[in-house]
Scaffold this active site. Structure first.
Site, mmCIF file in Angstrom:
data_model
loop_
_atom_site.group_PDB
_atom_site.id
_atom_site.type_symbol
_atom_site.label_atom_id
_atom_site.label_comp_id
_atom_site.label_asym_id
_atom_site.label_seq_id
_atom_site.Cartn_x
_atom_site.Cartn_y
_atom_site.Cartn_z
ATOM 1 N N SER A 105 -19.101 -45.456 -3.953
ATOM 2 C CA SER A 105 -18.982 -44.217 -4.717
ATOM 3 C C SER A 105 -17.707 -43.482 -4.339
ATOM 4 C CB SER A 105 -20.171 -43.300 -4.428
ATOM 5 O OG SER A 105 -21.364 -43.963 -4.743
ATOM 6 N N HIS B 218 -21.241 -47.470 -12.357
ATOM 7 C CA HIS B 218 -20.763 -48.655 -11.666
ATOM 8 C C HIS B 218 -20.241 -49.649 -12.693
ATOM 9 C CE1 HIS B 218 -22.375 -48.153 -7.472
ATOM 10 N NE2 HIS B 218 -23.036 -47.204 -8.101
ATOM 11 N N HIS C 106 -27.017 -53.779 -5.917
ATOM 12 C CA HIS C 106 -27.887 -53.184 -4.898
ATOM 13 C C HIS C 106 -29.264 -53.852 -4.883
ATOM 14 C CE1 HIS C 106 -24.950 -49.938 -5.702
ATOM 15 N NE2 HIS C 106 -25.083 -49.680 -4.418
ATOM 16 N N TYR D 65 -32.039 -52.375 -4.468
ATOM 17 C CA TYR D 65 -33.038 -51.561 -5.175
ATOM 18 C C TYR D 65 -33.062 -51.809 -6.681
ATOM 19 C CZ TYR D 65 -29.067 -48.374 -6.030
ATOM 20 O OH TYR D 65 -27.856 -47.842 -6.398
ATOM 21 N N GLU D 66 -32.060 -52.518 -7.188
ATOM 22 C CA GLU D 66 -32.072 -52.836 -8.617
ATOM 23 C C GLU D 66 -33.078 -53.943 -8.929
ATOM 24 O OE1 GLU D 66 -27.915 -52.796 -10.412
ATOM 25 O OE2 GLU D 66 -27.504 -52.711 -8.277
ATOM 26 N N ALA E 208 -20.857 -44.886 0.137
ATOM 27 C CA ALA E 208 -21.256 -43.507 0.389
ATOM 28 C C ALA E 208 -22.472 -43.576 1.308
ATOM 29 C CB ALA E 208 -21.629 -42.816 -0.912
ATOM 30 N N MET F 126 -27.627 -47.583 1.304
ATOM 31 C CA MET F 126 -28.435 -48.571 0.581
ATOM 32 C C MET F 126 -27.663 -49.853 0.273
ATOM 33 S SD MET F 126 -30.062 -45.860 -2.142
ATOM 34 C CE MET F 126 -30.541 -44.198 -1.632
ATOM 35 N N SER F 127 -26.633 -50.131 1.056
ATOM 36 C CA SER F 127 -25.820 -51.325 0.759
ATOM 37 C C SER F 127 -25.148 -51.829 2.025
ATOM 38 C CB SER F 127 -24.748 -50.962 -0.272
ATOM 39 O OG SER F 127 -23.842 -50.003 0.271
ATOM 40 N N ASN G 253 -23.198 -36.574 2.403
ATOM 41 C CA ASN G 253 -24.247 -35.555 2.583
ATOM 42 C C ASN G 253 -24.857 -35.727 3.962
ATOM 43 O OD1 ASN G 253 -25.347 -38.133 1.141
ATOM 44 N ND2 ASN G 253 -27.113 -37.264 2.227
ATOM 45 N N HIS H 95 -28.369 -37.217 -6.156
ATOM 46 C CA HIS H 95 -27.242 -38.102 -6.416
ATOM 47 C C HIS H 95 -25.993 -37.315 -6.800
ATOM 48 C CE1 HIS H 95 -25.260 -41.848 -7.274
ATOM 49 N NE2 HIS H 95 -24.999 -41.485 -8.510
HETATM 50 N N1 HPA Z 1 -29.299 -41.934 2.235
HETATM 51 C C1 HPA Z 1 -29.141 -43.180 1.730
HETATM 52 N N2 HPA Z 1 -28.104 -43.536 1.002
HETATM 53 C C2 HPA Z 1 -27.156 -42.616 0.770
HETATM 54 C C3 HPA Z 1 -27.255 -41.313 1.261
HETATM 55 C C4 HPA Z 1 -28.390 -40.958 2.044
HETATM 56 O O1 HPA Z 1 -28.551 -39.805 2.510
HETATM 57 N N3 HPA Z 1 -26.145 -40.647 0.840
HETATM 58 C C5 HPA Z 1 -25.407 -41.534 0.123
HETATM 59 N N4 HPA Z 1 -26.009 -42.728 0.078
#
Ligand code: HPA
Length: 270
Positions: free
Chosen positions: A28, A59, A81, A83-84, A111, A209-210, A233, A245
């Site tokens: 990201s 994406h 990913h 999760y897809e 990210a 998540m990657s 974050n 998101h």
């Molecule tokens: N958790 C998981 N994946 C993320 C986060 C998070 O806080 N921020 C960006 N990708």
């Protein structure tokens, strides 16, 4: 799986004979990085037989072949990913493909949520190591002997040499870079505060998540790997705000210019 890889490989080789040295995966905030390089050719994932295709909005799913300075690169603009809904072996298929195309070095970006209390949104974190305990291994199943050994060592997934390169490049760019351990969860939900306390107990500094699965698969096949997270974050429970998101995207966009500068500098020095 090796047959599937070969099919995708042959499919790409029918379109280009480009020989990349460095592979880059865009997370990201870096989605448009590839638009700023000297592009030689692009190949949409959808044009490759058997290739897993991303469903996440924003994406773009394609390989970009081109040059950063004089360095021949292959870029994944849009990643796959877990999760897809893909099998973990499919999630790492594009990474393996870039290795098969000749890329010896891999720079992963993403990210991530900051768990280390010293981290602020907008910071960059060089990945020193990872924890994949919360996700299945991409190496589960019949070993692909053509790529690597059944029981690969994982004591230096993120190359010491490349970590030094990243430190030096960050300094040259006047970027104060953090360092830490990346912990991969499946997503797509963000973590609970209890899960983040678990990450702290594990010794993790950031969650996402990657990436870690891709690093494993690349290391398994002998690629030299490094990675940089953009801390978009603070992870759940570290601050009181709810995660969404949009915040992740906004922070990633806010620091994307310096992220791009850092990535370019690193690629030229890898
Ligand atoms: N958790 C998981 N994946 C993320 C986060 C998070 O806080 N921020 C960006 N990708």
């Amino acid at each position: 799986m090796y047959q599937k890889l070969k099919t995708c490989y042959d499919s790409i080789r029918q379109k280009t004979d480009f020989q990349p040295e460095v592979a880059l995966v865009l997370g990201s905030g870096l989605g448009d990085y590839a638009d700023g390089i000297q592009i030689e050719q692009t190949v949409d994932y959808t044009d490759l037989e058997g290739f897993p295709v991303s469903t996440v909005k924003g994406h773009k799913g394609r390989f970009v072949f081109g040059y950063v300075g004089k360095v021949p690169v292959v870029i994944m603009q849009g990643r796959v990913h877990y999760y897809e809904g893909y099998a973990m072996s499919d999630v790492v298929l594009p990474t393996r493909l870039m290795g098969m195309l000749g890329a010896k070095k891999l720079l992963l970006t993403n990210a991530a949520g900051g768990v280390n209390s010293a981290f602020q949104p907008g910071d960059f974190m060089m990945i020193t190591d990872h924890i994949t305990t919360a996700v299945p291994s991409p190496l589960i199943g019949k070993n692909i002997d053509e790529l690597g050994t059944r029981f690969p060592d994982m004591s230096e997934v993120y190359s010491k040499r490349l970590r030094e390169v990243i430190r030096k490049c960050a300094k040259d760019c006047h970027i104060d870079i953090q360092e830490g351990v990346y912990v991969q969860f499946t997503g797509p939900s963000y973590e609970t505060p209890a899960e983040i306390r678990l990450v702290q107990a594990w010794g993790g500094d950031a969650v996402g998540m990657s990436t870690a699965c891709e690093a494993m698969a690349a290391h398994h096949m002998g690629m030299e790997v490094c990675g940089i997270s953009c801390i978009t974050n603070l992870a759940a429970g570290i601050s009181n705000v709810q995660l969404d998101h949009k915040e992740v995207q906004e922070t990633a966009d806010r620091v994307s210019a310096s992220f791009k500068e850092l990535v370019t500098t690193v690629i030229l020095a890898m």
